[in-house]
Design a protein around this motif. Structure first.
Motif, PDB file in Angstrom:
ATOM      1  N   GLY A   1       0.697  -1.201  -0.046  1.00 41.94           N
ATOM      2  CA  GLY A   1      -0.063  -0.015  -0.040  1.00 41.94           C
ATOM      3  C   GLY A   1       0.639   1.210  -0.165  1.00 41.94           C
ATOM      4  O   GLY A   1       0.547   2.232  -0.591  1.00 41.94           O
ATOM      5  N   THR A   2       1.876   1.259   0.842  1.00 41.20           N
ATOM      6  CA  THR A   2       2.810   2.544   0.765  1.00 41.20           C
ATOM      7  C   THR A   2       3.594   2.597  -0.476  1.00 41.20           C
ATOM      8  O   THR A   2       3.593   3.774  -1.047  1.00 41.20           O
ATOM      9  N   PHE A   3       3.740   1.583  -1.196  1.00 46.84           N
ATOM     10  CA  PHE A   3       4.490   1.699  -2.476  1.00 46.84           C
ATOM     11  C   PHE A   3       3.565   2.380  -3.434  1.00 46.84           C
ATOM     12  O   PHE A   3       4.111   2.884  -4.311  1.00 46.84           O
ATOM     13  N   LEU A   4       2.486   1.780  -3.545  1.00 47.46           N
ATOM     14  CA  LEU A   4       1.170   2.352  -4.450  1.00 47.46           C
ATOM     15  C   LEU A   4       1.218   3.725  -4.445  1.00 47.46           C
ATOM     16  O   LEU A   4       0.925   4.474  -5.117  1.00 47.46           O
ATOM     17  N   LEU A   5       1.056   4.159  -2.943  1.00 45.09           N
ATOM     18  CA  LEU A   5       0.771   5.785  -2.806  1.00 45.09           C
ATOM     19  C   LEU A   5       2.104   6.237  -3.306  1.00 45.09           C
ATOM     20  O   LEU A   5       1.982   7.677  -3.849  1.00 45.09           O
TER      21      LEU A   5
ATOM     22  N   PHE B   1      -7.960   9.695  -4.097  1.00 49.85           N
ATOM     23  CA  PHE B   1      -8.659   9.162  -5.107  1.00 49.85           C
ATOM     24  C   PHE B   1      -9.791   9.969  -5.637  1.00 49.85           C
ATOM     25  O   PHE B   1     -10.069   9.915  -7.070  1.00 49.85           O
ATOM     26  N   ILE B   2     -10.522  10.489  -4.806  1.00 48.18           N
ATOM     27  CA  ILE B   2     -11.927  11.207  -5.197  1.00 48.18           C
ATOM     28  C   ILE B   2     -11.345  12.563  -6.166  1.00 48.18           C
ATOM     29  O   ILE B   2     -12.029  12.829  -7.026  1.00 48.18           O
ATOM     30  N   VAL B   3     -10.222  13.249  -5.360  1.00 46.20           N
ATOM     31  CA  VAL B   3      -9.815  14.501  -6.170  1.00 46.20           C
ATOM     32  C   VAL B   3      -9.424  13.988  -7.657  1.00 46.20           C
ATOM     33  O   VAL B   3      -9.774  14.665  -8.716  1.00 46.20           O
ATOM     34  N   ILE B   4      -8.539  12.925  -7.674  1.00 44.24           N
ATOM     35  CA  ILE B   4      -8.182  12.382  -9.095  1.00 44.24           C
ATOM     36  C   ILE B   4      -9.225  12.099  -9.971  1.00 44.24           C
ATOM     37  O   ILE B   4      -9.630  12.480 -11.308  1.00 44.24           O
ATOM     38  N   LEU B   5     -10.136  11.284  -9.321  1.00 47.33           N
ATOM     39  CA  LEU B   5     -11.372  11.083 -10.152  1.00 47.33           C
ATOM     40  C   LEU B   5     -12.093  12.204 -10.818  1.00 47.33           C
ATOM     41  O   LEU B   5     -12.382  12.046 -12.199  1.00 47.33           O
ATOM     42  N   VAL B   6     -12.243  13.077 -10.004  1.00 45.77           N
ATOM     43  CA  VAL B   6     -12.957  14.478 -10.446  1.00 45.77           C
ATOM     44  C   VAL B   6     -12.271  15.015 -11.559  1.00 45.77           C
ATOM     45  O   VAL B   6     -12.667  15.316 -12.622  1.00 45.77           O
ATOM     46  N   ALA B   7     -10.901  15.094 -11.193  1.00 42.87           N
ATOM     47  CA  ALA B   7      -9.908  15.849 -12.134  1.00 42.87           C
ATOM     48  C   ALA B   7     -10.137  15.034 -13.556  1.00 42.87           C
ATOM     49  O   ALA B   7     -10.099  15.495 -14.841  1.00 42.87           O
ATOM     50  N   LEU B   8     -10.116  13.584 -13.459  1.00 45.62           N
ATOM     51  CA  LEU B   8      -9.883  12.580 -14.503  1.00 45.62           C
ATOM     52  C   LEU B   8     -11.115  12.858 -15.461  1.00 45.62           C
ATOM     53  O   LEU B   8     -11.121  12.779 -16.689  1.00 45.62           O
ATOM     54  N   ILE B   9     -12.375  12.984 -14.752  1.00 39.88           N
ATOM     55  CA  ILE B   9     -13.625  13.102 -15.519  1.00 39.88           C
ATOM     56  C   ILE B   9     -13.677  14.124 -16.378  1.00 39.88           C
ATOM     57  O   ILE B   9     -14.102  14.510 -17.407  1.00 39.88           O
TER      58      ILE B   9
ATOM     59  N   LEU C   1      -4.694   8.358 -15.039  1.00 39.96           N
ATOM     60  CA  LEU C   1      -5.787   7.125 -14.684  1.00 39.96           C
ATOM     61  C   LEU C   1      -4.888   6.120 -14.027  1.00 39.96           C
ATOM     62  O   LEU C   1      -5.767   5.485 -13.122  1.00 39.96           O
ATOM     63  N   VAL C   2      -3.888   5.888 -14.104  1.00 40.77           N
ATOM     64  CA  VAL C   2      -2.924   4.840 -13.392  1.00 40.77           C
ATOM     65  C   VAL C   2      -2.778   5.071 -11.709  1.00 40.77           C
ATOM     66  O   VAL C   2      -3.174   4.588 -10.906  1.00 40.77           O
ATOM     67  N   ALA C   3      -2.822   6.425 -11.646  1.00 44.71           N
ATOM     68  CA  ALA C   3      -2.545   6.891 -10.293  1.00 44.71           C
ATOM     69  C   ALA C   3      -3.869   6.996  -9.482  1.00 44.71           C
ATOM     70  O   ALA C   3      -3.830   6.555  -8.245  1.00 44.71           O
ATOM     71  N   ALA C   4      -4.934   7.020 -10.425  1.00 48.76           N
ATOM     72  CA  ALA C   4      -6.106   6.707  -9.651  1.00 48.76           C
ATOM     73  C   ALA C   4      -6.354   5.454  -9.098  1.00 48.76           C
ATOM     74  O   ALA C   4      -6.753   5.302  -8.104  1.00 48.76           O
ATOM     75  N   ILE C   5      -6.010   4.435 -10.140  1.00 51.95           N
ATOM     76  CA  ILE C   5      -6.087   3.178  -9.644  1.00 51.95           C
ATOM     77  C   ILE C   5      -5.367   3.021  -8.532  1.00 51.95           C
ATOM     78  O   ILE C   5      -5.660   2.125  -7.659  1.00 51.95           O
ATOM     79  N   CYS C   6      -3.973   3.336  -8.639  1.00 54.40           N
ATOM     80  CA  CYS C   6      -3.128   2.782  -7.496  1.00 54.40           C
ATOM     81  C   CYS C   6      -3.776   3.588  -5.981  1.00 54.40           C
ATOM     82  O   CYS C   6      -3.585   2.722  -5.186  1.00 54.40           O
ATOM     83  N   SER C   7      -4.059   4.742  -6.074  1.00 55.35           N
ATOM     84  CA  SER C   7      -4.520   5.423  -4.881  1.00 55.35           C
ATOM     85  C   SER C   7      -5.781   4.771  -4.386  1.00 55.35           C
ATOM     86  O   SER C   7      -6.029   4.339  -3.023  1.00 55.35           O
ATOM     87  N   LEU C   8      -6.820   3.946  -5.413  1.00 51.17           N
ATOM     88  CA  LEU C   8      -7.800   3.335  -4.599  1.00 51.17           C
ATOM     89  C   LEU C   8      -7.362   1.975  -4.353  1.00 51.17           C
ATOM     90  O   LEU C   8      -7.881   1.558  -3.139  1.00 51.17           O
ATOM     91  N   ILE C   9      -6.452   1.322  -4.757  1.00 51.94           N
ATOM     92  CA  ILE C   9      -6.079   0.017  -4.315  1.00 51.94           C
ATOM     93  C   ILE C   9      -5.302   0.267  -2.939  1.00 51.94           C
ATOM     94  O   ILE C   9      -5.320  -0.437  -1.838  1.00 51.94           O
ATOM     95  N   ALA C  10      -4.624   1.540  -2.895  1.00 53.51           N
ATOM     96  CA  ALA C  10      -3.693   1.675  -1.695  1.00 53.51           C
ATOM     97  C   ALA C  10      -4.646   1.984  -0.407  1.00 53.51           C
ATOM     98  O   ALA C  10      -4.621   1.569   0.615  1.00 53.51           O
ATOM     99  N   THR C  11      -5.917   2.591  -0.916  1.00 52.28           N
ATOM    100  CA  THR C  11      -6.775   2.852   0.263  1.00 52.28           C
ATOM    101  C   THR C  11      -7.271   1.590   0.803  1.00 52.28           C
ATOM    102  O   THR C  11      -7.291   1.379   2.180  1.00 52.28           O
ATOM    103  N   VAL C  12      -7.663   0.736   0.150  1.00 51.74           N
ATOM    104  CA  VAL C  12      -8.312  -0.844   0.499  1.00 51.74           C
ATOM    105  C   VAL C  12      -6.933  -1.170   1.394  1.00 51.74           C
ATOM    106  O   VAL C  12      -7.432  -2.032   2.271  1.00 51.74           O
ATOM    107  N   VAL C  13      -5.882  -1.498   0.791  1.00 51.71           N
ATOM    108  CA  VAL C  13      -4.951  -2.204   1.312  1.00 51.71           C
ATOM    109  C   VAL C  13      -4.367  -1.645   2.665  1.00 51.71           C
ATOM    110  O   VAL C  13      -4.077  -2.334   3.751  1.00 51.71           O
ATOM    111  N   VAL C  14      -4.292  -0.392   2.854  1.00 55.44           N
ATOM    112  CA  VAL C  14      -3.684   0.421   3.943  1.00 55.44           C
ATOM    113  C   VAL C  14      -4.851   0.332   5.138  1.00 55.44           C
ATOM    114  O   VAL C  14      -4.646  -0.025   6.175  1.00 55.44           O
ATOM    115  N   PHE C  15      -6.196   0.385   4.643  1.00 57.51           N
ATOM    116  CA  PHE C  15      -7.217   0.421   5.582  1.00 57.51           C
ATOM    117  C   PHE C  15      -7.153  -1.081   6.110  1.00 57.51           C
ATOM    118  O   PHE C  15      -7.714  -1.304   7.286  1.00 57.51           O
TER     119      PHE C  15
END
Length: 237
Positions: free
Chosen positions: A11-15, A148-156, A188-202
């Motif tokens: 999770g840390t590496f993904l961040l 992730f939320i901020v990246i998602l809004v920017a990406l859309i 896009l890949v940064a959004a995916i990394c942050s989402l997976i990192a959120t789940v893993v770290v939590f």
């Protein structure tokens, strides 16, 4: 957090990876003129074979490349918000954008300020995850979720804005071609990394609390005379 240390490292590496990818997006044109959110390859039928004129749109501006006789590129100054439609109309033949499309794309370029904000949030989440304690992991997962939320809004907003430009150019059949640039995919890949990192770290945060409660319960259940169980030394991982 010994029991889940390996997953916490992931999770840390993904961040960290998300932070680096977002930095690449931030330094797109005009900072680095060949890194773009959208690249428009201009009609080169009237130029020499060794020239490839193009326009690259980035987070804080654009670059017009290889259109001058000297071969030099022209790049705008870095700023929040610019007019991609006006730039396309100056360099691409036979395109016709509506006033609504022009106003929409111009307005959405201001939303790209979210890219550096997301970069800062991803880096903060990475630093919090390095603490590896229960509180640090919880804060890191919350910060990663916000990233992730901020990246998602920017990406859309990026996809909506540049899809308008890309669709008109590619449908004009004028020899020019618009394609998504590398900075779009790094976002896009940064959004995916942050989402997976959120789940893993939590997950590691919750797991650490469960293991901590179990260890305390086992310590209380030791009968008298057997001595006090050896307390495990808490490691940073």
């Amino acid at each position: 957090m010994r029991q889940t240390g390996f997953f916490h490292h992931i999770g840390t590496f993904l961040l960290l990876a998300a932070t680096v990818l977002l930095i690449i997006t931030d330094i797109s044109a005009p900072v680095v003129n060949n890194i773009s959110m959208l690249r428009v390859d201009l009609d080169d039928r009237g130029t020499s074979i060794d020239r490839h004129p193009s326009v690259t749109f980035g987070t804080f501006g654009y670059c017009v490349r290889d259109t001058m006789a000297s071969g030099q590129d022209f790049c705008s100054r870095s700023q929040v918000g610019y007019d991609p439609i006006a730039i396309v109309e100056e360099n691409v033949r036979n395109v016709d954008f509506s006033d609504y499309a022009a106003d929409t794309t111009r307005g959405l370029t201001h939303v790209m300020i979210l890219h550096p904000i997301a970069t800062g949030l991803a880096f903060i989440a990475f630093l919090l995850a390095l603490g590896a304690g229960v509180v640090g992991s919880l804060l890191a997962s919350l910060c990663s979720l916000l990233t992730f939320i901020v990246i998602l809004v920017a990406l859309i907003c990026d996809f909506v804005m540049f899809s308008i430009v890309r669709s008109e150019i590619n449908s004009a059949n004028n020899g020019s071609r618009a394609e998504w640039g590398a900075a779009t995919w790094t976002t896009l890949v940064a959004a995916i990394c942050s989402l997976i990192a959120t789940v893993v770290v939590f997950f590691t945060c919750c797991s650490a609390r469960i293991h901590g409660r179990r260890d305390r319960r086992m310590a209380k259940d030791v009968p008298e005379g057997y001595g006090t169980p050896v307390r495990r030394r808490r490691r940073w991982w």
